[in-house]
Design a protein around this motif. Structure first.
Motif, PDB file in Angstrom:
ATOM      1  N   THR A 115       2.930  29.458  16.743  1.00 25.88           N
ATOM      2  CA  THR A 115       2.761  28.173  17.430  1.00 25.88           C
ATOM      3  C   THR A 115       4.085  27.502  17.750  1.00 25.88           C
ATOM      4  O   THR A 115       4.246  26.949  18.836  1.00 25.88           O
ATOM      5  CB  THR A 115       1.889  27.224  16.566  1.00 25.88           C
ATOM      6  N   SER A 116       5.033  27.546  16.830  1.00 26.90           N
ATOM      7  CA  SER A 116       6.316  26.871  17.078  1.00 26.90           C
ATOM      8  C   SER A 116       7.030  27.458  18.298  1.00 26.90           C
ATOM      9  O   SER A 116       7.683  26.734  19.045  1.00 26.90           O
ATOM     10  CB  SER A 116       7.215  26.941  15.848  1.00 26.90           C
ATOM     11  N   LYS A 117       6.886  28.771  18.508  1.00 26.06           N
ATOM     12  CA  LYS A 117       7.500  29.385  19.698  1.00 26.06           C
ATOM     13  C   LYS A 117       6.742  28.992  20.970  1.00 26.06           C
ATOM     14  O   LYS A 117       7.354  28.767  22.004  1.00 26.06           O
ATOM     15  CB  LYS A 117       7.536  30.910  19.565  1.00 26.06           C
ATOM     16  N   VAL A 118       5.416  28.914  20.872  1.00 29.12           N
ATOM     17  CA  VAL A 118       4.601  28.504  22.021  1.00 29.12           C
ATOM     18  C   VAL A 118       5.006  27.098  22.446  1.00 29.12           C
ATOM     19  O   VAL A 118       5.264  26.834  23.624  1.00 29.12           O
ATOM     20  CB  VAL A 118       3.085  28.558  21.687  1.00 29.12           C
ATOM     21  N   THR A 119       5.096  26.190  21.466  1.00 29.47           N
ATOM     22  CA  THR A 119       5.443  24.789  21.713  1.00 29.47           C
ATOM     23  C   THR A 119       6.797  24.664  22.417  1.00 29.47           C
ATOM     24  O   THR A 119       6.962  23.843  23.309  1.00 29.47           O
ATOM     25  CB  THR A 119       5.488  24.001  20.377  1.00 29.47           C
ATOM     26  N   ASP A 141      14.954  57.154  11.153  1.00 26.30           N
ATOM     27  CA  ASP A 141      15.416  57.540  12.488  1.00 26.30           C
ATOM     28  C   ASP A 141      14.368  57.183  13.548  1.00 26.30           C
ATOM     29  O   ASP A 141      14.518  57.491  14.710  1.00 26.30           O
ATOM     30  CB  ASP A 141      15.789  59.025  12.553  1.00 26.30           C
ATOM     31  N   GLU A 142      13.307  56.505  13.104  1.00 23.88           N
ATOM     32  CA  GLU A 142      12.259  56.017  13.997  1.00 23.88           C
ATOM     33  C   GLU A 142      12.313  54.486  14.002  1.00 23.88           C
ATOM     34  O   GLU A 142      12.663  53.866  13.007  1.00 23.88           O
ATOM     35  CB  GLU A 142      10.877  56.441  13.496  1.00 23.88           C
ATOM     36  N   LEU A 143      11.943  53.910  15.141  1.00 29.50           N
ATOM     37  CA  LEU A 143      11.861  52.454  15.267  1.00 29.50           C
ATOM     38  C   LEU A 143      10.387  52.066  15.160  1.00 29.50           C
ATOM     39  O   LEU A 143       9.546  52.656  15.836  1.00 29.50           O
ATOM     40  CB  LEU A 143      12.447  52.010  16.606  1.00 29.50           C
ATOM     41  N   TYR A 144      10.086  51.114  14.288  1.00 26.23           N
ATOM     42  CA  TYR A 144       8.705  50.726  14.023  1.00 26.23           C
ATOM     43  C   TYR A 144       8.396  49.325  14.536  1.00 26.23           C
ATOM     44  O   TYR A 144       9.274  48.471  14.623  1.00 26.23           O
ATOM     45  CB  TYR A 144       8.422  50.763  12.516  1.00 26.23           C
ATOM     46  N   MET A 145       7.119  49.116  14.851  1.00 24.22           N
ATOM     47  CA  MET A 145       6.573  47.797  15.162  1.00 24.22           C
ATOM     48  C   MET A 145       5.397  47.582  14.221  1.00 24.22           C
ATOM     49  O   MET A 145       4.793  48.541  13.747  1.00 24.22           O
ATOM     50  CB  MET A 145       6.071  47.717  16.605  1.00 24.22           C
ATOM     51  N   SER A 146       5.070  46.317  13.981  1.00 22.36           N
ATOM     52  CA  SER A 146       3.918  46.010  13.136  1.00 22.36           C
ATOM     53  C   SER A 146       3.159  44.817  13.702  1.00 22.36           C
ATOM     54  O   SER A 146       3.728  43.991  14.417  1.00 22.36           O
ATOM     55  CB  SER A 146       4.372  45.715  11.703  1.00 22.36           C
ATOM     56  N   SER A 147       1.891  44.751  13.362  1.00 17.54           N
ATOM     57  CA  SER A 147       1.066  43.636  13.836  1.00 17.54           C
ATOM     58  C   SER A 147       1.607  42.310  13.288  1.00 17.54           C
ATOM     59  O   SER A 147       1.612  41.302  13.985  1.00 17.54           O
ATOM     60  CB  SER A 147      -0.400  43.834  13.455  1.00 17.54           C
ATOM     61  N   LYS A 148       2.106  42.333  12.050  1.00 15.37           N
ATOM     62  CA  LYS A 148       2.667  41.120  11.441  1.00 15.37           C
ATOM     63  C   LYS A 148       3.836  40.589  12.271  1.00 15.37           C
ATOM     64  O   LYS A 148       3.948  39.391  12.528  1.00 15.37           O
ATOM     65  CB  LYS A 148       3.128  41.435  10.014  1.00 15.37           C
ATOM     66  N   GLN A 149       4.708  41.482  12.703  1.00 14.54           N
ATOM     67  CA  GLN A 149       5.877  41.044  13.467  1.00 14.54           C
ATOM     68  C   GLN A 149       5.499  40.636  14.890  1.00 14.54           C
ATOM     69  O   GLN A 149       6.088  39.714  15.449  1.00 14.54           O
ATOM     70  CB  GLN A 149       6.949  42.134  13.478  1.00 14.54           C
ATOM     71  N   LEU A 150       4.511  41.295  15.476  1.00 14.84           N
ATOM     72  CA  LEU A 150       4.044  40.872  16.801  1.00 14.84           C
ATOM     73  C   LEU A 150       3.400  39.492  16.708  1.00 14.84           C
ATOM     74  O   LEU A 150       3.577  38.653  17.591  1.00 14.84           O
ATOM     75  CB  LEU A 150       3.083  41.906  17.390  1.00 14.84           C
ATOM     76  N   GLN A 151       2.700  39.245  15.631  1.00 15.40           N
ATOM     77  CA  GLN A 151       2.107  37.929  15.393  1.00 15.40           C
ATOM     78  C   GLN A 151       3.210  36.877  15.271  1.00 15.40           C
ATOM     79  O   GLN A 151       3.090  35.770  15.788  1.00 15.40           O
ATOM     80  CB  GLN A 151       1.270  37.982  14.113  1.00 15.40           C
ATOM     81  N   HIS A 152       4.314  37.244  14.627  1.00 17.79           N
ATOM     82  CA  HIS A 152       5.470  36.359  14.463  1.00 17.79           C
ATOM     83  C   HIS A 152       6.032  35.955  15.832  1.00 17.79           C
ATOM     84  O   HIS A 152       6.490  34.824  16.013  1.00 17.79           O
ATOM     85  CB  HIS A 152       6.537  37.076  13.623  1.00 17.79           C
ATOM     86  N   CYS A 153       5.987  36.856  16.794  1.00 21.73           N
ATOM     87  CA  CYS A 153       6.492  36.575  18.150  1.00 21.73           C
ATOM     88  C   CYS A 153       5.696  35.485  18.845  1.00 21.73           C
ATOM     89  O   CYS A 153       6.183  34.859  19.783  1.00 21.73           O
ATOM     90  CB  CYS A 153       6.378  37.815  19.043  1.00 21.73           C
ATOM     91  N   ILE A 160      11.511  42.979  14.594  1.00 28.82           N
ATOM     92  CA  ILE A 160      11.267  41.758  13.827  1.00 28.82           C
ATOM     93  C   ILE A 160      10.568  40.690  14.660  1.00 28.82           C
ATOM     94  O   ILE A 160       9.556  40.140  14.270  1.00 28.82           O
ATOM     95  CB  ILE A 160      12.585  41.182  13.253  1.00 28.82           C
ATOM     96  N   THR A 161      11.123  40.381  15.824  1.00 30.98           N
ATOM     97  CA  THR A 161      10.533  39.357  16.689  1.00 30.98           C
ATOM     98  C   THR A 161      11.134  39.457  18.086  1.00 30.98           C
ATOM     99  O   THR A 161      12.102  40.200  18.302  1.00 30.98           O
ATOM    100  CB  THR A 161      10.740  37.938  16.099  1.00 30.98           C
ATOM    101  N   ALA A 162      10.559  38.700  18.990  1.00 33.30           N
ATOM    102  CA  ALA A 162      11.089  38.590  20.350  1.00 33.30           C
ATOM    103  C   ALA A 162      11.022  37.126  20.753  1.00 33.30           C
ATOM    104  O   ALA A 162      10.102  36.409  20.352  1.00 33.30           O
ATOM    105  CB  ALA A 162      10.272  39.444  21.311  1.00 33.30           C
ATOM    106  N   THR A 163      12.006  36.691  21.526  1.00 36.96           N
ATOM    107  CA  THR A 163      12.111  35.289  21.921  1.00 36.96           C
ATOM    108  C   THR A 163      12.680  35.204  23.330  1.00 36.96           C
ATOM    109  O   THR A 163      13.543  36.002  23.700  1.00 36.96           O
ATOM    110  CB  THR A 163      13.067  34.534  20.960  1.00 36.96           C
ATOM    111  N   ARG A 164      12.218  34.226  24.083  1.00 35.47           N
ATOM    112  CA  ARG A 164      12.815  33.948  25.390  1.00 35.47           C
ATOM    113  C   ARG A 164      14.226  33.399  25.143  1.00 35.47           C
ATOM    114  O   ARG A 164      14.446  32.668  24.174  1.00 35.47           O
ATOM    115  CB  ARG A 164      12.006  32.907  26.172  1.00 35.47           C
ATOM    116  N   ILE A 165      15.147  33.720  26.024  1.00 35.59           N
ATOM    117  CA  ILE A 165      16.526  33.242  25.903  1.00 35.59           C
ATOM    118  C   ILE A 165      16.640  31.908  26.637  1.00 35.59           C
ATOM    119  O   ILE A 165      16.303  31.812  27.812  1.00 35.59           O
ATOM    120  CB  ILE A 165      17.513  34.269  26.488  1.00 35.59           C
TER     121      ILE A 165
END
Length: 150
Positions: free
Chosen positions: A68-72, A53-65, A131-136
């Protein structure tokens, strides 16, 4: 309650700083607050298992955001948007795509898995997890039939 939000924002900020400086962070997954009612009701109505019933974040998933492929491709969400997500999610549109919940502010999307399994302190646990975040790139994406607006 305000102090708690500040601590969450500080935690995300610390992780993002670690990632910018070292490329990774070892901070353990943490709760950013309760799963909101509209997600819980939709999950219940559609027999979707919410692992917590809690929403979690993790350093691994923030790193996924920030990989490099997303930066590019210019798809990285700003640090400010990531830091603000725990508070701002309540004012965002919410969708379900058959697997994950997607929050969007029209410019970015934030993906939340309802039953994500991860290891914490050598123990496998299931959580409702960011899980991740992405620009639309194309706002019309959310008119596709796979998206159910909540």
């Amino acid at each position: 309650m305000e102090t708690e939000k500040t601590l969450i924002e500080q935690m995300i900020s610390t992780i993002l700083d670690d990632i910018h400086q070292k490329g990774y962070s070892f901070i353990l997954p943490f709760s950013i607050g309760k799963v909101e009612d509209r997600m819980m009701l939709f999950a219940k109505e559609h027999q979707i298992t919410l692992a917590s019933d809690e929403l979690y974040m993790s350093s691994k998933q923030l790193q996924h955001c920030m990989r490099t492929s997303k930066v590019t491709k210019g798809l990285v969400v700003s640090d400010a948007d990531l830091i603000g997500f725990p508070k701002n999610r309540f004012h965002m549109k919410l969708y379900y795509d058959g697997e994950c919940f997607i929050y969007t502010d029209g410019q970015s999307k934030f993906i939340v898995h309802p039953n994500y399994k991860m290891k914490i302190s050598r123990e496998l646990v299931a959580l409702v997890n960011f899980i991740t975040a992405t620009r639309i790139k194309d706002p019309a994406e959310f008119t596709l039939p796979k998206y159910q607006k909540i």
